[in-house]
Every structure is written in structure tokens, then in C-alpha cells.
Scaffold this motif. Structure first.
Motif, PDB file in Angstrom:
ATOM      1  N   HIS A  50       0.847  -1.207   0.000  1.00 42.52           N
ATOM      2  CA  HIS A  50       0.000   0.000   0.000  1.00 42.52           C
ATOM      3  C   HIS A  50       0.875   1.246   0.000  1.00 42.52           C
ATOM      4  CE1 HIS A  50       0.329   0.289   4.524  1.00 42.52           C
ATOM      5  NE2 HIS A  50       0.218   1.567   4.253  1.00 42.52           N
ATOM      6  N   THR A  51       0.294   2.322  -0.464  1.00 41.01           N
ATOM      7  CA  THR A  51       0.941   3.623  -0.342  1.00 41.01           C
ATOM      8  C   THR A  51      -0.133   4.683  -0.133  1.00 41.01           C
ATOM      9  OG1 THR A  51       2.665   5.072  -1.272  1.00 41.01           O
ATOM     10  CG2 THR A  51       0.960   4.254  -2.811  1.00 41.01           C
ATOM     11  N   ALA A  52       0.245   5.783   0.465  1.00 42.44           N
ATOM     12  CA  ALA A  52      -0.755   6.718   1.006  1.00 42.44           C
ATOM     13  C   ALA A  52      -1.699   5.828   1.814  1.00 42.44           C
ATOM     14  CB  ALA A  52      -1.449   7.503  -0.099  1.00 42.44           C
ATOM     15  N   SER A  53      -3.003   5.934   1.595  1.00 38.21           N
ATOM     16  CA  SER A  53      -3.887   4.964   2.283  1.00 38.21           C
ATOM     17  C   SER A  53      -4.724   4.214   1.266  1.00 38.21           C
ATOM     18  CB  SER A  53      -4.774   5.678   3.309  1.00 38.21           C
ATOM     19  OG  SER A  53      -4.038   5.965   4.486  1.00 38.21           O
ATOM     20  N   ILE A  54      -4.045   3.834   0.181  1.00 37.96           N
ATOM     21  CA  ILE A  54      -4.691   2.961  -0.812  1.00 37.96           C
ATOM     22  C   ILE A  54      -4.121   1.553  -0.607  1.00 37.96           C
ATOM     23  CG2 ILE A  54      -5.204   2.557  -3.247  1.00 37.96           C
ATOM     24  CD1 ILE A  54      -4.700   5.501  -3.782  1.00 37.96           C
ATOM     25  N   PHE A  55      -4.993   0.641  -0.229  1.00 40.67           N
ATOM     26  CA  PHE A  55      -4.560  -0.703   0.150  1.00 40.67           C
ATOM     27  C   PHE A  55      -4.826  -1.709  -0.969  1.00 40.67           C
ATOM     28  CE2 PHE A  55      -3.421   0.085   4.536  1.00 40.67           C
ATOM     29  CZ  PHE A  55      -4.083   1.275   4.819  1.00 40.67           C
ATOM     30  N   PRO A  56      -4.073  -2.804  -0.982  1.00 36.30           N
ATOM     31  CA  PRO A  56      -4.219  -3.784  -2.075  1.00 36.30           C
ATOM     32  C   PRO A  56      -5.627  -4.356  -2.235  1.00 36.30           C
ATOM     33  CG  PRO A  56      -2.234  -4.228  -0.801  1.00 36.30           C
ATOM     34  CD  PRO A  56      -2.982  -3.167  -0.053  1.00 36.30           C
ATOM     35  N   ASP A  57      -6.442  -4.295  -1.173  1.00 35.78           N
ATOM     36  CA  ASP A  57      -7.800  -4.883  -1.307  1.00 35.78           C
ATOM     37  C   ASP A  57      -8.753  -3.932  -2.006  1.00 35.78           C
ATOM     38  OD1 ASP A  57      -9.615  -4.091   1.738  1.00 35.78           O
ATOM     39  OD2 ASP A  57      -8.042  -2.959   0.696  1.00 35.78           O
ATOM     40  N   ASN A  58      -8.297  -2.722  -2.285  1.00 40.22           N
ATOM     41  CA  ASN A  58      -9.164  -1.760  -2.977  1.00 40.22           C
ATOM     42  C   ASN A  58      -8.342  -0.885  -3.936  1.00 40.22           C
ATOM     43  OD1 ASN A  58     -11.210  -0.146  -3.828  1.00 40.22           O
ATOM     44  ND2 ASN A  58     -11.704   0.743  -1.808  1.00 40.22           N
ATOM     45  N   PRO A  59      -7.649  -1.553  -4.883  1.00 40.88           N
ATOM     46  CA  PRO A  59      -6.749  -0.808  -5.780  1.00 40.88           C
ATOM     47  C   PRO A  59      -7.506   0.152  -6.698  1.00 40.88           C
ATOM     48  CG  PRO A  59      -6.962  -3.086  -6.520  1.00 40.88           C
ATOM     49  CD  PRO A  59      -7.688  -2.994  -5.227  1.00 40.88           C
ATOM     50  N   GLY A  60      -8.823  -0.092  -6.830  1.00 40.85           N
ATOM     51  CA  GLY A  60      -9.624   0.775  -7.704  1.00 40.85           C
ATOM     52  C   GLY A  60      -9.593   2.219  -7.261  1.00 40.85           C
ATOM     53  N   LEU A  61      -9.355   2.448  -5.956  1.00 37.46           N
ATOM     54  CA  LEU A  61      -9.276   3.829  -5.453  1.00 37.46           C
ATOM     55  C   LEU A  61      -8.189   4.604  -6.177  1.00 37.46           C
ATOM     56  CD1 LEU A  61      -9.683   3.734  -1.555  1.00 37.46           C
ATOM     57  CD2 LEU A  61     -11.279   4.602  -3.271  1.00 37.46           C
ATOM     58  N   PHE A  62      -7.150   3.873  -6.578  1.00 39.13           N
ATOM     59  CA  PHE A  62      -6.032   4.555  -7.224  1.00 39.13           C
ATOM     60  C   PHE A  62      -6.503   5.216  -8.530  1.00 39.13           C
ATOM     61  CE2 PHE A  62      -1.478   5.175  -7.013  1.00 39.13           C
ATOM     62  CZ  PHE A  62      -1.184   5.611  -8.293  1.00 39.13           C
ATOM     63  N   LYS A  63      -7.489   4.562  -9.154  1.00 38.66           N
ATOM     64  CA  LYS A  63      -7.940   5.054 -10.474  1.00 38.66           C
ATOM     65  C   LYS A  63      -9.180   5.944 -10.361  1.00 38.66           C
ATOM     66  CE  LYS A  63      -5.979   1.241 -13.154  1.00 38.66           C
ATOM     67  NZ  LYS A  63      -5.284   0.519 -12.061  1.00 38.66           N
ATOM     68  N   SER A  64      -9.515   6.320  -9.134  1.00 41.17           N
ATOM     69  CA  SER A  64     -10.703   7.168  -8.955  1.00 41.17           C
ATOM     70  C   SER A  64     -10.550   8.470  -9.741  1.00 41.17           C
ATOM     71  CB  SER A  64     -10.871   7.497  -7.465  1.00 41.17           C
ATOM     72  OG  SER A  64     -11.785   8.578  -7.307  1.00 41.17           O
ATOM     73  N   ASP A  65     -11.699   9.036 -10.124  1.00 45.34           N
ATOM     74  CA  ASP A  65     -11.663  10.318 -10.820  1.00 45.34           C
ATOM     75  C   ASP A  65     -11.585  11.482  -9.829  1.00 45.34           C
ATOM     76  OD1 ASP A  65     -13.668  12.328 -12.986  1.00 45.34           O
ATOM     77  OD2 ASP A  65     -11.565  11.713 -13.203  1.00 45.34           O
ATOM     78  N   ARG A  66     -11.751  11.151  -8.534  1.00 44.25           N
ATOM     79  CA  ARG A  66     -11.668  12.205  -7.509  1.00 44.25           C
ATOM     80  C   ARG A  66     -10.204  12.402  -7.101  1.00 44.25           C
ATOM     81  NH1 ARG A  66     -16.721  12.578  -4.608  1.00 44.25           N
ATOM     82  NH2 ARG A  66     -18.261  11.143  -5.476  1.00 44.25           N
ATOM     83  N   LEU A  67      -9.957  13.522  -6.432  1.00 47.90           N
ATOM     84  CA  LEU A  67      -8.593  13.797  -5.973  1.00 47.90           C
ATOM     85  C   LEU A  67      -8.314  13.090  -4.643  1.00 47.90           C
ATOM     86  CD1 LEU A  67      -8.391  17.648  -6.691  1.00 47.90           C
ATOM     87  CD2 LEU A  67      -7.628  15.766  -8.152  1.00 47.90           C
TER      88      LEU A  67
END
Ligand code: 6PG
Length: 244
Positions: free
Chosen positions: A147-164
């Protein structure tokens, strides 16, 4: 351009180098404009802050600095879990940075409301490129799970979010977090991973050497769109890398 890697004997050498690099980047900031830096939580940034509190002194013109966070735990600012509290107690209380230059994520607020509010704050205070705010420096740590920042491997989709900024959850503690997404992480001018300790060696090697599954991990999705991406490691965190 692939990430550059710099290996240091220990955290002091790494912190000294980081401080000097930051000082020179801030110095390059055109007169009248600010240098925007997003801080990370974690044990390595904590040690770097300790060093900077003692040694950054007049090396850095803190009046030109705007401080943000790449992530925050959804706790009160007084909580021991708070990334803001950690930065305040280890660094911000010891440097002449104006309070109005510090933009904390309000971990005590409703997470979804705060993710939206903070995205707006960053939009307002950080210069954008292609309509995406561009931090001058994005500091990142690395979890043993990738993980990095608070994006964890169980929810990698957050990385591609359109939000900041999005709401995430630490899968181990179920603690809610507010986190920068890949949209703003990859936009930064300088992306710096600060990683130390033997416990990170396997994950560092997996990501840097692009081993099995690396690109499915949040830290593996970090890729500077047009700036610099560097890994600053101590010997132990780098010990899993193939010797070149
Ligand atoms: C946090 C950080 C997180 C951290 C990694 C590494 O809020 O905890 O943003 O991404 O950098 O978990 O933390 P350690 O260096 O303490 O292992």
C-alpha cells in the motif's frame, strides 16, 4: 522515465539528502509563488521530520512552503494515530512555517464530506496542470503489503478514482482513512518514496524489479505523469534488490 533509486547507509544520510534536495527545490520556486508538498505518515517520514526539525533551520524558506497531506486517519487531530499530530510534534512546531500555510485533513469530520472539502482546498491552493492540481512534491511511504498513502491492495480501484481524495479503509484495523488518489499522486512534479527497514525489502524489490503482481499493488501504480519519481531507501530496505 523510470524511477530513480538512491540508497543510503542509514536514515540520517537519507534525511540529510532529503533536506538538501527540498531546500534546493524550494529555492528554485519562482519569486511570489509557493512550493506545495504533500506529507506522508509512517515511520520513515517520522524520522525524516525529526532530522529536519533539528537541521533544516535556515536551509529552507518555509514561508514559501504550503504543507498538505497525502492521507490521514479518520481520527481527532490530537489522536496518536493522526498523521497531522505526528508531523506537528516532529516538525511543524519547530520550523517558522506560517499556520495559514498548513492545510490539514480534518480526520475528525465525516470522511466523505472531508474528502470532498479537502479536494476543493487542494484545488484552490495548488496550481493545476491539465485541470489537475500538481503538488511540487508528493511524499510517499510503502507498506509491507504494497500500500501507499492509504490505498490498500484490497481496494486498488481507489487509485484510479476520478476524484482527488477518497475515503478508504485500513483492511487490518477497519480504520477509515482519507487518501489522495492516483489522479493527484501521479500528477506531482516530484514523487518521492521514503522507505527504510528490512521489513520492506521484499516489497521494494517486487515493485522496483516488477516482479509477479507488482502492477496490481497500489505502490506499483505510482507512475509520475511528467515529473520525477524516486525511491530513497536505506541499505536494509534495498537489500532485496539485485546487485548491479
Ligand atoms: C500512513 C502512511 C502509510 C505509510 C506506510 C508505511 O498513514 O500510515 O501514509 O502509507 O507510509 O504504511 O508506514 P511505515 O513506514 O510506518 O511502515
Amino acid at each position: 522515465m523510470g524511477p530513480s533509486i538512491r540508497i543510503f547507509k542509514n536514515i540520517d544520510e537519507l534525511s540529510q539528502f532529503f533536506t538538501k534536495k527540498l531546500a534546493s527545490l524550494v529555492k528554485e520556486t519562482p519569486g511570489g509563488s509557493y512550493f506545495s508538498m504533500a506529507l506522508s505518515g509512517g515511520s520513515t517520514p517520522r524520522q525524516v521530520f525529526d532530522y529536519m526539525a533539528l537541521h533544516s533551520g535556515d536551509q529552507i524558506d518555509w514561508h514559501k512552503m504550503l504543507v498538505f497531506w497525502g492521507d490521514e486517519r479518520c481520527v481527532e487531530p490530537e489522536s496518536e494515530e493522526s498523521n497531522f499530530r505526528m508531523a506537528k510534534e516532529r516538525l511543524l512546531d519547530f520550523i517558522p512555517i506560517p499556520a495559514i500555510n498548513i492545510f490539514r485533513i480534518k480526520g475528525e469530520s465525516d470522511p466523505y464530506v472531508e474528502a470532498e472539502r479537502y479536494s476543493e482546498i487542494v484545488r484552490r491552493h495548488v496550481l493545476s496542470q491539465n485541470n489537475i492540481p500538481r503538488f511540487d512534491l508528493m511524499m510517499l511511504g510503502l507498506g509491507e503489503d504494497g500500500h501507499t498513502a492509504s490505498i490498500f491492495p484490497d481496494n486498488p480501484g481507489l487509485f484510479k478514482s476520478d476524484r482527488l481524495f477518497e475515503v478508504s479503509e485500513n483492511p487490518y484495523t477497519k480504520q477509515q482513512r482519507i487518501t489522495a488518489t492516483g489522479k493527484i499522486i501521479n500528477q506531482a512534479r516530484h514523487i518521492v518514496f521514503l522507505v527504510t527497514g528490512q521489513s520492506k525489502a521484499e516489497m521494494v524489490a517486487r515493485i522496483i524489479e516488477r516482479k509477479e503482481g507488482w502492477d496490481k499493488l497500489p505502490a506499483g501504480m505510482v507512475f509520475s505523469a511528467s515529473g520525477e519519481q524516486t525511491w530513497w531507501l536505506d541499505d536494509r530496505a534495498a537489500s532485496g534488490l539485485m546487485k548491479t
